[in-house]
Design a protein around this motif. Structure first.
Motif, PDB file in Angstrom:
ATOM      1  N   LEU A   5       0.835  -1.208   0.000  1.00 35.45           N
ATOM      2  CA  LEU A   5       0.000   0.000   0.000  1.00 35.45           C
ATOM      3  C   LEU A   5       0.869   1.257   0.000  1.00 35.45           C
ATOM      4  O   LEU A   5       0.569   2.237  -0.693  1.00 35.45           O
ATOM      5  CB  LEU A   5      -0.928  -0.008   1.218  1.00 35.45           C
ATOM      6  CG  LEU A   5      -1.873   1.176   1.339  1.00 35.45           C
ATOM      7  CD1 LEU A   5      -2.812   1.262   0.148  1.00 35.45           C
ATOM      8  CD2 LEU A   5      -2.683   1.100   2.621  1.00 35.45           C
ATOM      9  N   VAL A  44       2.393   1.774  -3.511  1.00 33.87           N
ATOM     10  CA  VAL A  44       1.392   2.303  -4.450  1.00 33.87           C
ATOM     11  C   VAL A  44       1.130   3.790  -4.176  1.00 33.87           C
ATOM     12  O   VAL A  44       1.051   4.604  -5.102  1.00 33.87           O
ATOM     13  CB  VAL A  44       0.078   1.491  -4.351  1.00 33.87           C
ATOM     14  CG1 VAL A  44      -1.053   2.168  -5.101  1.00 33.87           C
ATOM     15  CG2 VAL A  44       0.285   0.087  -4.890  1.00 33.87           C
ATOM     16  N   ALA A  45       1.022   4.136  -2.890  1.00 37.65           N
ATOM     17  CA  ALA A  45       0.740   5.528  -2.528  1.00 37.65           C
ATOM     18  C   ALA A  45       1.898   6.439  -2.913  1.00 37.65           C
ATOM     19  O   ALA A  45       1.684   7.541  -3.432  1.00 37.65           O
ATOM     20  CB  ALA A  45       0.452   5.623  -1.035  1.00 37.65           C
ATOM     21  N   LEU A  61       4.179   5.971  -5.274  1.00 35.12           N
ATOM     22  CA  LEU A  61       4.229   6.107  -6.735  1.00 35.12           C
ATOM     23  C   LEU A  61       3.081   6.972  -7.260  1.00 35.12           C
ATOM     24  O   LEU A  61       3.245   7.713  -8.230  1.00 35.12           O
ATOM     25  CB  LEU A  61       4.205   4.729  -7.398  1.00 35.12           C
ATOM     26  CG  LEU A  61       5.570   4.281  -7.939  1.00 35.12           C
ATOM     27  CD1 LEU A  61       6.609   4.218  -6.841  1.00 35.12           C
ATOM     28  CD2 LEU A  61       5.473   2.954  -8.639  1.00 35.12           C
TER      29      LEU A  61
END
Lengths: 277, 178
Positions: B149, B152-153, B155
């Motif tokens: 998570l 992803v955050a 990026l």
């Protein structure tokens, strides 16, 4: 004596008749009421797609399909987006949801219950901008994230869930945020986070607590201590995994009377009534 | 005399640069297949840690430079663009650390850091500090592993920063980044 007995007997008969009538009423009324308020599912339409976006329809397993302008989205559908992506969903009640890059969200409920349009959205990760319209009647709109549920009584907000936990920024109206027994009303221009910190404290946090909260492990009491007194133990940091962050996800099912779980989204989305406006 | 010092200084700098050992890439033959970024991010977000090969694939996706390649080729490509330091030891199936991710994002976004980074060049430690200061990464130390998570955050913020020059207030606690 016989008069008393007769009186009692007739009273009993009247009572029985009355209770029978009430029971009859009780069995017939909900059927009628149910017919009047029978939920009518609505659809959301894809208004704009830019970049890589995919849609998973309920009951289609893992068959993700590319999202196109004009697609109709039902309840229990899931959308995921990639880099440089923006998706705009137009809901039948004139509400609009903009899904930003790197986001996964699902529509748990979108239906008309009586005069109220009930919308329940789950946000797994990423961010969205919501414009809630009441032009076509009262709206009962709520967003669930892995840590909190947000119920709108106003009209617009940006919501994000990431490694920083929940962040909510309201740009129009009021948003009621629920996290377990804790509630916070956030008004236009304010922001809050996964700890439901008040906007004024968030400003203070950015200035006073940054040095003390190196590991993101401060609890509410420690944060307040840092805000008001500074220094102390905070200057050497607090070990811990953070609170209200993704490390301490709490199932929202614990705090909501009824929840729905969309297969593939894996968060509990509250379906109970908020107060529609 | 002055000339001698200059020559010595240049020689020392060259020696320091030459002494920097070239990094090793283990598992370089691992294939990085082209994929849709939405599917990639969804897959990564559910993980408790992110491997170095996935991290490199994600950076290439963000830069929109993805193609059928191997881990070693991708590393060489990114090292050429100075997004990865050529002195790093990389292993395809090892978890990426905050320091390495911060360095890659710092370089990919072409950020300009503070005094230390300006004087000595980017390092994992100071790139992480810079990104934490800007609200692009959560607190932690360079050797911490990165969760799915979180990756992803980070990026997502980097992508937004590259596209728009700012990061929205609901993706960063810093009320919009810079």
């Amino acid at each position: 004596m016989s008069r008393i007995r007769k009186g009692l007997l007739s009273g009993l008969v009247v009572a029985c008749l009355l209770s029978g009538a009430r029971a009859q009423e009780a069995t017939t009324q909900p059927a009628g009421a149910g017919a009047a308020t029978k939920p009518r599912p609505l659809v959301a339409t894809v208004k704009e797609v830019k970049g890589a976006a995919q849609y998973l329809k309920a009951g289609e397993g893992e068959k993700w399909r590319p999202l196109k302008v004009g697609d109709k989205l039902d309840e229990l559908g899931i959308i995921r987006t990639g880099f440089r992506t923006r998706v705009v969903l137009a809901f039948a009640d004139n509400s609009e949801v903009v899904i930003n890059r790197a986001t996964k969200m699902g529509i748990a409920q979108f239906r008309k219950v009586g005069k109220v349009t009930r919308t329940r959205i789950g946000l797994k990760y990423g961010s969205m901008r919501m414009n809630i319209s009441k032009a076509r009647g009262p709206s009962d709109f709520a967003v669930s994230t892995p840590v909190a549920t947000l119920a709108v009584s106003g009209s617009g907000s940006d919501t994000g869930f990431s490694d920083f936990g929940l962040l909510l920024g309201v740009f129009a109206g009021d948003w009621l945020t629920n996290m377990g027994p804790k509630h916070l009303n956030v008004v236009a221009g304010e922001t809050t986070d996964g700890r439901l910190t008040r906007a004024i404290f968030r400003t203070k946090l950015r200035t006073a607590v940054l040095l003390g909260d190196v590991f993101g492990g401060l609890g509410p009491v420690e944060l307040n201590s840092m805000i008001f007194y500074g220094g102390g133990r905070g200057s050497i940091g607090f070990a811990g995994a953070g609170w209200g962050s993704h490390n301490t996800l709490r199932p929202s099912g614990d705090m909501l009377p009824s929840t729905i779980r969309i297969p593939g989204l894996d968060i509990d989305i509250g379906t109970s009534n908020t107060s529609p406006n | 005399m002055n000339r001698v010092f200059r020559v010595l200084g240049v020689a020392l700098m060259l020696a320091a640069a030459g002494c920097q050992p070239a990094g090793q890439v283990v598992g370089g033959q691992v294939k990085l297949a082209p994929t849709d970024s939405a599917a990639f991010l969804d897959r990564i977000a559910a993980r408790t840690s992110v491997t170095e090969s996935d991290a490199v694939a994600g950076i290439l996706l963000m830069l929109d430079r993805q193609e059928e390649t191997t881990f070693a080729e991708a590393v060489a490509k990114l090292a050429e663009d100075r997004i990865i330091s050529s002195s790093w030891n990389l292993q395809a199936d090892r978890a990426i650390t905050k320091g390495k991710l911060a360095y890659m994002v710092y370089q990919a976004c072409r950020l300009k850091g503070g005094l230390t980074v300006s004087l000595w060049g980017p390092s994992q430690r100071y790139c992480l500090k810079e990104l934490q200061y800007r609200g692009l990464m959560t607190p932690g130390v360079p050797y911490n592993a990165v969760t799915g998570l979180e990756y992803v955050a980070v990026l997502s913020r980097a992508d937004e920063l590259r596209q728009t020059g700012t990061v929205s207030r609901v993706m960063s606690p810093g009320e919009g980044v810079r």
